[in-house]
Write a protein that holds these residues in place. Structure first.
Motif, PDB file in Angstrom:
ATOM      1  N   ALA A  88       0.871  -1.170   0.000  1.00  0.00           N
ATOM      2  CA  ALA A  88       0.000   0.000   0.000  1.00  0.00           C
ATOM      3  C   ALA A  88       0.907   1.218   0.000  1.00  0.00           C
ATOM      4  CB  ALA A  88      -0.924  -0.002   1.216  1.00  0.00           C
ATOM      5  N   PHE A  89       0.348   2.373  -0.329  1.00  0.00           N
ATOM      6  CA  PHE A  89       1.171   3.578  -0.436  1.00  0.00           C
ATOM      7  C   PHE A  89       0.474   4.761   0.205  1.00  0.00           C
ATOM      8  CE2 PHE A  89       2.119   0.797  -3.999  1.00  0.00           C
ATOM      9  CZ  PHE A  89       3.492   0.675  -3.896  1.00  0.00           C
ATOM     10  N   VAL A  90       1.248   5.525   0.966  1.00  0.00           N
ATOM     11  CA  VAL A  90       0.778   6.812   1.481  1.00  0.00           C
ATOM     12  C   VAL A  90       1.455   7.911   0.670  1.00  0.00           C
ATOM     13  CG1 VAL A  90       1.047   8.451   3.398  1.00  0.00           C
ATOM     14  CG2 VAL A  90       0.112   6.181   3.820  1.00  0.00           C
ATOM     15  N   THR A 119      -5.620  -0.865   1.327  1.00  0.00           N
ATOM     16  CA  THR A 119      -5.455  -1.166   2.756  1.00  0.00           C
ATOM     17  C   THR A 119      -5.015  -2.593   3.037  1.00  0.00           C
ATOM     18  OG1 THR A 119      -7.784  -1.825   3.032  1.00  0.00           O
ATOM     19  CG2 THR A 119      -7.274   0.521   3.306  1.00  0.00           C
ATOM     20  N   GLY A 120      -4.639  -3.344   2.000  1.00  0.00           N
ATOM     21  CA  GLY A 120      -4.144  -4.699   2.229  1.00  0.00           C
ATOM     22  C   GLY A 120      -5.215  -5.670   2.684  1.00  0.00           C
ATOM     23  N   LEU A 121      -4.746  -6.785   3.228  1.00  0.00           N
ATOM     24  CA  LEU A 121      -5.628  -7.890   3.618  1.00  0.00           C
ATOM     25  C   LEU A 121      -6.418  -7.618   4.890  1.00  0.00           C
ATOM     26  CD1 LEU A 121      -3.184 -10.852   2.988  1.00  0.00           C
ATOM     27  CD2 LEU A 121      -5.424 -10.607   1.906  1.00  0.00           C
ATOM     28  N   GLY A 122      -5.877  -6.804   5.764  1.00  0.00           N
ATOM     29  CA  GLY A 122      -6.483  -6.608   7.070  1.00  0.00           C
ATOM     30  C   GLY A 122      -5.824  -7.484   8.116  1.00  0.00           C
ATOM     31  N   LYS A 123      -5.824  -6.988   9.339  1.00  0.00           N
ATOM     32  CA  LYS A 123      -5.130  -7.659  10.435  1.00  0.00           C
ATOM     33  C   LYS A 123      -5.663  -9.062  10.667  1.00  0.00           C
ATOM     34  CE  LYS A 123      -3.696  -6.811  15.214  1.00  0.00           C
ATOM     35  NZ  LYS A 123      -3.769  -5.860  16.350  1.00  0.00           N
ATOM     36  N   GLY A 129      -3.982 -11.542   8.563  1.00  0.00           N
ATOM     37  CA  GLY A 129      -2.524 -11.561   8.614  1.00  0.00           C
ATOM     38  C   GLY A 129      -1.834 -10.386   7.981  1.00  0.00           C
ATOM     39  N   GLY A 130      -2.588  -9.374   7.523  1.00  0.00           N
ATOM     40  CA  GLY A 130      -1.982  -8.201   6.925  1.00  0.00           C
ATOM     41  C   GLY A 130      -1.205  -7.379   7.942  1.00  0.00           C
ATOM     42  N   LYS A 131      -0.112  -6.797   7.501  1.00  0.00           N
ATOM     43  CA  LYS A 131       0.792  -6.060   8.392  1.00  0.00           C
ATOM     44  C   LYS A 131       0.760  -4.551   8.156  1.00  0.00           C
ATOM     45  CE  LYS A 131       2.403  -9.993   9.959  1.00  0.00           C
ATOM     46  NZ  LYS A 131       2.022 -10.468  11.312  1.00  0.00           N
ATOM     47  N   LEU A 132      -0.251  -4.057   7.447  1.00  0.00           N
ATOM     48  CA  LEU A 132      -0.262  -2.644   7.097  1.00  0.00           C
ATOM     49  C   LEU A 132      -0.205  -1.739   8.323  1.00  0.00           C
ATOM     50  CD1 LEU A 132      -0.521  -0.328   5.049  1.00  0.00           C
ATOM     51  CD2 LEU A 132      -3.002  -0.543   5.272  1.00  0.00           C
ATOM     52  N   ILE A 188      -9.078  -4.135   0.097  1.00  0.00           N
ATOM     53  CA  ILE A 188     -10.082  -3.508   0.966  1.00  0.00           C
ATOM     54  C   ILE A 188     -10.165  -4.170   2.334  1.00  0.00           C
ATOM     55  CG2 ILE A 188     -11.484  -2.684  -0.968  1.00  0.00           C
ATOM     56  CD1 ILE A 188     -13.386  -5.064  -0.457  1.00  0.00           C
ATOM     57  N   GLY A 189      -9.422  -5.258   2.546  1.00  0.00           N
ATOM     58  CA  GLY A 189      -9.532  -6.013   3.794  1.00  0.00           C
ATOM     59  C   GLY A 189      -9.155  -5.227   5.029  1.00  0.00           C
TER      60      GLY A 189
END
Length: 283
Positions: free
Chosen positions: A78-80, A92-96, A99-102, A129-130
């Protein structure tokens, strides 16, 4: 004395650990007049965990040539982008929960979820969107407006169900060609999904293109851009979009950022025969 030495060693270790975490999960770049922060949701997924059956249009000879070693390695990024007073988060990646680490990467970068002023979504697949909602379906980014492609809302409405209520009052749909923030234009790249979108930032100094999911496996799809993936909703359109935008980025010398290019996923494209080369930026 021993205690002081131990404390000093611990301090050095912590500094080295933080530096390593930043290098593995967070990278900062200056592009033109603005800052881009690459954030790893998953810094590397090994090809052994993936399947060649995901590829479409790879002939037998090419399959034997490319499906070896790390050919199917990729990342979830992801990018800010910091533009003036705006802190823009793209995907926003997979979501916590999955297992997402965003959020961990954001913490290392010194960016809190409440600092984000807008979350801008490229398309509605779960690894993008996770991270919008918690396990309890509450909004993760409490101060941000949520910008999504109108076509995705019209064609993939079920995927929006988890976040629609959480971002009620802050959910905004955009059309292709419109600006989702000052200087950030949403442009059509349909094929991977019906509403798949890329984003162009042109500050007059440099052009920066977030290429979203135009590519998933760089070791394969850069030299062989006619190879699609099974989760392209329309492989023919996905291939055409990839070539169109890769040609544009190559011709205009754009810096590009991809959600599945190996982390940090930022660099430049060049035309090489029937395919493309990618020069990754390191600083």
């Amino acid at each position: 004395m021993l205690k002081k030495l131990l404390l000093a060693a611990l301090a050095v270790s912590l500094v080295q650990s933080a530096a390593g975490a930043a290098d593995d999960h967070v990278r900062r770049f200056t592009v033109g007049s603005f800052e881009v922060v690459a954030l790893a949701d998953m810094p590397m997924r090994r090809g052994a965990e993936l399947r060649p059956e995901l590829l479409v249009g790879l002939d037998t000879m090419a399959r034997e040539k490319v499906l070896s070693g790390n050919a199917m390695d990729n990342s979830i990024n992801a990018f800010v982008v910091r533009l003036g007073d705006e802190v823009l988060l793209f995907d926003t990646g997979l979501g916590k929960v999955k297992g997402g680490k965003l959020l961990e990467s954001m913490l290392v970068a010194g960016i809190r979820p409440e600092d984000v002023t807008a979350v801008i979504i490229t398309h509605f697949h779960p690894d993008h969107i996770g991270g919008l909602v918690t396990a309890e379906n509450t909004a993760v980014f409490k101060n941000a407006r949520l910008m999504v492609p109108r076509v995705e809302m019209e064609t993939m409405a079920r995927a929006a169900a988890p976040f629609r209520e959480a971002y009620a009052g802050r959910l905004q749909m955009f059309e292709w060609g419109s600006y989702v923030a000052n200087g950030v234009q949403a442009l059509e790249a349909a094929g991977h999904t019906p509403g798949h979108t890329v984003f162009l930032i042109d500050d007059g100094q440099e052009k920066f293109l977030i290429i979203s999911d135009l590519i998933h496996f760089e070791a394969i799809q850069l030299p062989l851009p006619d190879v699609a993936v099974t989760y392209d909703s329309d492989p023919t359109k996905a291939i055409a979009a990839r070539k169109r935008w890769f040609d544009t980025a190559s011709e205009q010398g754009m810096t590009v950022a991809g959600m599945h290019l190996s982390f940090p996923g930022i660099g430049t494209l060049t035309k090489q025969g029937q395919g493309y080369g990618f020069t990754r930026r390191t600083e």
